[in-house]
Design a protein around this motif. Structure first.
Motif, PDB file in Angstrom:
ATOM      1  N   GLU A  34       0.565  -1.289   0.032  1.00 16.38           N
ATOM      2  CA  GLU A  34       0.064  -0.003  -0.288  1.00 16.38           C
ATOM      3  C   GLU A  34       0.729   1.163   0.293  1.00 16.38           C
ATOM      4  O   GLU A  34       0.773   2.121  -0.856  1.00 16.38           O
ATOM      5  N   SER A  35       1.835   1.518   0.780  1.00 11.83           N
ATOM      6  CA  SER A  35       2.642   2.354   0.838  1.00 11.83           C
ATOM      7  C   SER A  35       3.398   2.603  -0.307  1.00 11.83           C
ATOM      8  O   SER A  35       3.717   3.913  -0.802  1.00 11.83           O
ATOM      9  N   THR A  36       4.004   1.721  -1.046  1.00 12.42           N
ATOM     10  CA  THR A  36       4.547   1.980  -2.337  1.00 12.42           C
ATOM     11  C   THR A  36       3.597   2.471  -3.542  1.00 12.42           C
ATOM     12  O   THR A  36       3.807   3.009  -4.316  1.00 12.42           O
ATOM     13  N   GLU A  37       2.526   1.764  -3.428  1.00 12.03           N
ATOM     14  CA  GLU A  37       1.393   2.173  -4.515  1.00 12.03           C
ATOM     15  C   GLU A  37       0.664   3.589  -4.321  1.00 12.03           C
ATOM     16  O   GLU A  37       0.440   4.043  -4.998  1.00 12.03           O
ATOM     17  N   ARG A  38       0.948   4.141  -2.923  1.00  6.86           N
ATOM     18  CA  ARG A  38       0.254   5.481  -3.001  1.00  6.86           C
ATOM     19  C   ARG A  38       1.090   6.543  -2.568  1.00  6.86           C
ATOM     20  O   ARG A  38       0.811   7.598  -2.060  1.00  6.86           O
ATOM     21  N   THR A  39       2.328   6.559  -2.996  1.00  5.89           N
ATOM     22  CA  THR A  39       3.277   7.398  -2.695  1.00  5.89           C
ATOM     23  C   THR A  39       3.424   8.410  -4.067  1.00  5.89           C
ATOM     24  O   THR A  39       3.210   7.963  -5.187  1.00  5.89           O
ATOM     25  N   GLY A  40       3.703   9.831  -3.603  1.00  2.65           N
ATOM     26  CA  GLY A  40       4.151  10.563  -4.895  1.00  2.65           C
ATOM     27  C   GLY A  40       2.697  11.424  -5.537  1.00  2.65           C
ATOM     28  O   GLY A  40       1.600  10.622  -5.433  1.00  2.65           O
ATOM     29  N   GLN A  41       2.903  12.272  -6.295  1.00  2.00           N
ATOM     30  CA  GLN A  41       1.689  13.069  -6.849  1.00  2.00           C
ATOM     31  C   GLN A  41       1.008  12.246  -8.050  1.00  2.00           C
ATOM     32  O   GLN A  41      -0.222  12.514  -8.212  1.00  2.00           O
ATOM     33  N   ALA A  42       1.808  11.279  -8.429  1.00  2.00           N
ATOM     34  CA  ALA A  42       1.173  10.414  -9.560  1.00  2.00           C
ATOM     35  C   ALA A  42       0.045   9.881  -9.145  1.00  2.00           C
ATOM     36  O   ALA A  42      -0.761   9.364  -9.882  1.00  2.00           O
ATOM     37  N   PHE A  43      -0.091   9.596  -7.854  1.00  2.00           N
ATOM     38  CA  PHE A  43      -1.061   8.720  -7.302  1.00  2.00           C
ATOM     39  C   PHE A  43      -2.364   9.406  -6.706  1.00  2.00           C
ATOM     40  O   PHE A  43      -3.105   8.916  -6.265  1.00  2.00           O
ATOM     41  N   ILE A  44      -2.226  10.688  -6.865  1.00  2.00           N
ATOM     42  CA  ILE A  44      -3.274  11.545  -6.388  1.00  2.00           C
ATOM     43  C   ILE A  44      -4.406  11.397  -7.368  1.00  2.00           C
ATOM     44  O   ILE A  44      -4.329  11.731  -8.549  1.00  2.00           O
ATOM     45  N   ALA A  45      -5.546  10.970  -6.962  1.00  2.00           N
ATOM     46  CA  ALA A  45      -6.730  10.981  -7.522  1.00  2.00           C
ATOM     47  C   ALA A  45      -7.041  12.336  -8.126  1.00  2.00           C
ATOM     48  O   ALA A  45      -7.315  13.355  -7.321  1.00  2.00           O
ATOM     49  N   ASP A  46      -7.042  12.547  -9.330  1.00  2.00           N
ATOM     50  CA  ASP A  46      -7.336  13.939  -9.720  1.00  2.00           C
ATOM     51  C   ASP A  46      -8.651  14.354 -10.287  1.00  2.00           C
ATOM     52  O   ASP A  46      -9.096  15.588 -10.524  1.00  2.00           O
ATOM     53  N   ASP A  47      -9.522  13.261 -10.683  1.00  2.00           N
ATOM     54  CA  ASP A  47     -10.705  13.370 -11.209  1.00  2.00           C
ATOM     55  C   ASP A  47     -11.807  14.239 -10.278  1.00  2.00           C
ATOM     56  O   ASP A  47     -12.476  15.259 -10.819  1.00  2.00           O
ATOM     57  N   GLY A  48     -11.670  14.125  -9.004  1.00  2.00           N
ATOM     58  CA  GLY A  48     -12.491  14.811  -8.158  1.00  2.00           C
ATOM     59  C   GLY A  48     -11.943  15.958  -7.334  1.00  2.00           C
ATOM     60  O   GLY A  48     -12.781  16.883  -6.823  1.00  2.00           O
ATOM     61  N   SER A  49     -10.637  16.373  -7.637  1.00  2.00           N
ATOM     62  CA  SER A  49     -10.099  17.544  -7.049  1.00  2.00           C
ATOM     63  C   SER A  49     -10.242  18.688  -8.028  1.00  2.00           C
ATOM     64  O   SER A  49     -10.499  18.547  -9.071  1.00  2.00           O
ATOM     65  N   LYS A  50     -10.042  19.979  -7.337  1.00  2.00           N
ATOM     66  CA  LYS A  50      -9.926  21.007  -7.948  1.00  2.00           C
ATOM     67  C   LYS A  50      -8.943  21.122  -8.829  1.00  2.00           C
ATOM     68  O   LYS A  50      -7.657  20.697  -8.579  1.00  2.00           O
ATOM     69  N   PRO A  51      -8.970  21.890 -10.004  1.00  2.00           N
ATOM     70  CA  PRO A  51      -7.834  22.095 -10.857  1.00  2.00           C
ATOM     71  C   PRO A  51      -6.855  23.020 -10.329  1.00  2.00           C
ATOM     72  O   PRO A  51      -7.196  23.761  -9.494  1.00  2.00           O
ATOM     73  N   ASN A  52      -5.637  22.626 -10.560  1.00  2.00           N
ATOM     74  CA  ASN A  52      -4.636  23.498 -10.101  1.00  2.00           C
ATOM     75  C   ASN A  52      -4.510  24.970 -10.978  1.00  2.00           C
ATOM     76  O   ASN A  52      -5.151  25.068 -12.137  1.00  2.00           O
ATOM     77  N   ALA A  53      -3.714  25.718 -10.822  1.00  2.00           N
ATOM     78  CA  ALA A  53      -3.657  26.998 -11.338  1.00  2.00           C
ATOM     79  C   ALA A  53      -3.009  26.850 -12.839  1.00  2.00           C
ATOM     80  O   ALA A  53      -3.734  27.564 -13.591  1.00  2.00           O
ATOM     81  N   LEU A  54      -2.246  25.829 -13.144  1.00  2.00           N
ATOM     82  CA  LEU A  54      -1.779  25.704 -14.477  1.00  2.00           C
ATOM     83  C   LEU A  54      -3.100  24.987 -15.223  1.00  2.00           C
ATOM     84  O   LEU A  54      -3.352  25.306 -16.440  1.00  2.00           O
ATOM     85  N   GLN A  55      -3.803  24.165 -14.633  1.00  2.00           N
ATOM     86  CA  GLN A  55      -4.818  23.445 -15.283  1.00  2.00           C
ATOM     87  C   GLN A  55      -5.918  24.628 -15.657  1.00  2.00           C
ATOM     88  O   GLN A  55      -6.717  24.476 -16.843  1.00  2.00           O
ATOM     89  N   ILE A  56      -6.055  25.423 -14.995  1.00  2.00           N
ATOM     90  CA  ILE A  56      -7.219  26.537 -14.846  1.00  2.00           C
ATOM     91  C   ILE A  56      -6.829  27.436 -16.065  1.00  2.00           C
ATOM     92  O   ILE A  56      -7.635  27.755 -16.887  1.00  2.00           O
ATOM     93  N   ALA A  57      -5.464  27.652 -16.268  1.00  2.00           N
ATOM     94  CA  ALA A  57      -4.923  28.710 -17.408  1.00  2.00           C
ATOM     95  C   ALA A  57      -5.201  27.947 -18.742  1.00  2.00           C
ATOM     96  O   ALA A  57      -5.485  28.346 -19.654  1.00  2.00           O
ATOM     97  N   LEU A  75       7.879  26.618 -16.763  1.00  2.00           N
ATOM     98  CA  LEU A  75       7.400  27.012 -15.281  1.00  2.00           C
ATOM     99  C   LEU A  75       6.165  26.182 -14.703  1.00  2.00           C
ATOM    100  O   LEU A  75       5.649  26.454 -13.771  1.00  2.00           O
ATOM    101  N   GLU A  76       5.813  25.200 -15.795  1.00  2.00           N
ATOM    102  CA  GLU A  76       4.726  24.372 -15.420  1.00  2.00           C
ATOM    103  C   GLU A  76       4.771  23.870 -14.028  1.00  2.00           C
ATOM    104  O   GLU A  76       3.699  23.861 -13.422  1.00  2.00           O
ATOM    105  N   ASN A  77       5.969  22.994 -13.524  1.00  2.00           N
ATOM    106  CA  ASN A  77       5.912  22.494 -12.584  1.00  2.00           C
ATOM    107  C   ASN A  77       5.614  23.260 -11.257  1.00  2.00           C
ATOM    108  O   ASN A  77       4.824  22.893 -10.204  1.00  2.00           O
ATOM    109  N   ALA A  78       6.149  24.572 -11.290  1.00  2.00           N
ATOM    110  CA  ALA A  78       6.040  25.542 -10.111  1.00  2.00           C
ATOM    111  C   ALA A  78       4.371  25.821 -10.011  1.00  2.00           C
ATOM    112  O   ALA A  78       4.117  26.055  -8.805  1.00  2.00           O
ATOM    113  N   LEU A  79       3.682  25.927 -11.233  1.00  2.00           N
ATOM    114  CA  LEU A  79       2.190  26.086 -10.927  1.00  2.00           C
ATOM    115  C   LEU A  79       1.479  25.019 -10.595  1.00  2.00           C
ATOM    116  O   LEU A  79       0.257  25.000 -10.073  1.00  2.00           O
ATOM    117  N   VAL A  80       2.219  23.676 -10.723  1.00  2.00           N
ATOM    118  CA  VAL A  80       1.353  22.657 -10.433  1.00  2.00           C
ATOM    119  C   VAL A  80       1.693  21.974  -8.862  1.00  2.00           C
ATOM    120  O   VAL A  80       0.817  21.850  -8.337  1.00  2.00           O
TER     121      VAL A  80
END
Length: 187
Positions: A34-57, A75-80
């Motif tokens: 579980e801990s190896t499968e759920r670490t890092g931003q790649a595993f954050i569910a994005d469908d239900g979350s608010k878009p970040n600043a870059l996604q809005i732009a 600078l994409e990563n800075a805004l994400v």
């Protein structure tokens, strides 16, 4: 008979210990997977979350020039990744109001540092609503310079730019502005 009873007791005890060890191993392996499968931003569910600043732009047809500039400055990563942020996002019309050729010049590889400086001048640490902005005199920008805040008719004006709209982001807030903020030349 006593000896048979002792051996039988030892077997039951040994069996119990072995059973506990298997449960413990199963629990550890489950926790490890579980801990190896759920670490890092790649595993954050994005469908239900608010878009970040870059996604809005990126999702706005009025911000294609800003997105092109952010991508050119890499600078994409800075805004994400970073937050909370307050991003002042100039519209395409705001970029068109700059002197002719300014955007094209800034997008050239040899001018990337200047472009980064200008884009970072549009970002303030923190999640600052319009209401909060009306209470501030200046903002410390991501490029280490300050931008002045005036209040005109009860509304904040940031470095001469009016806020047209505000969009909450997953990592802060995006204020759509009608003017490109140009930082003072650094000495």
């Amino acid at each position: 008979m006593k000896r048979v009873f002792s051996i039988f007791t030892m077997l039951i005890l040994l069996s119990s210990i072995m059973s506990c060890q298997k449960e413990s191993t199963n629990t550890e392996s489950t926790a490890a997977s579980e801990s190896t499968e759920r670490t890092g931003q790649a595993f954050i569910a994005d469908d239900g979350s608010k878009p970040n600043a870059l996604q809005i732009a990126i999702g706005s047809k009025d911000h294609t020039t800003l997105v092109a500039a952010v991508q050119a400055a890499k600078l994409e990563n800075a805004l994400v990744n970073v937050g909370p942020l307050t991003v002042f996002a100039p519209t395409n019309d705001a970029f068109k109001a700059l002197p002719e050729g300014t955007v094209e010049t800034l997008l050239k590889p040899e001018n990337i540092d200047k472009l980064k400086d200008i884009l970072e001048y549009h970002v303030t640490p923190g999640n600052l609503s319009v209401e909060i902005l009306t209470k501030l005199k200046k903002l410390g920008q991501a490029n280490n310079q300050d931008v002045l805040v005036e209040v005109v008719d009860g509304k904040p004006v940031i470095g001469g730019a009016n806020i047209i709209a505000s969009v909450p982001a997953g990592n802060g807030i995006v204020h759509v502005v009608d003017k490109v903020l140009v930082p003072a030349e650094k000495k």
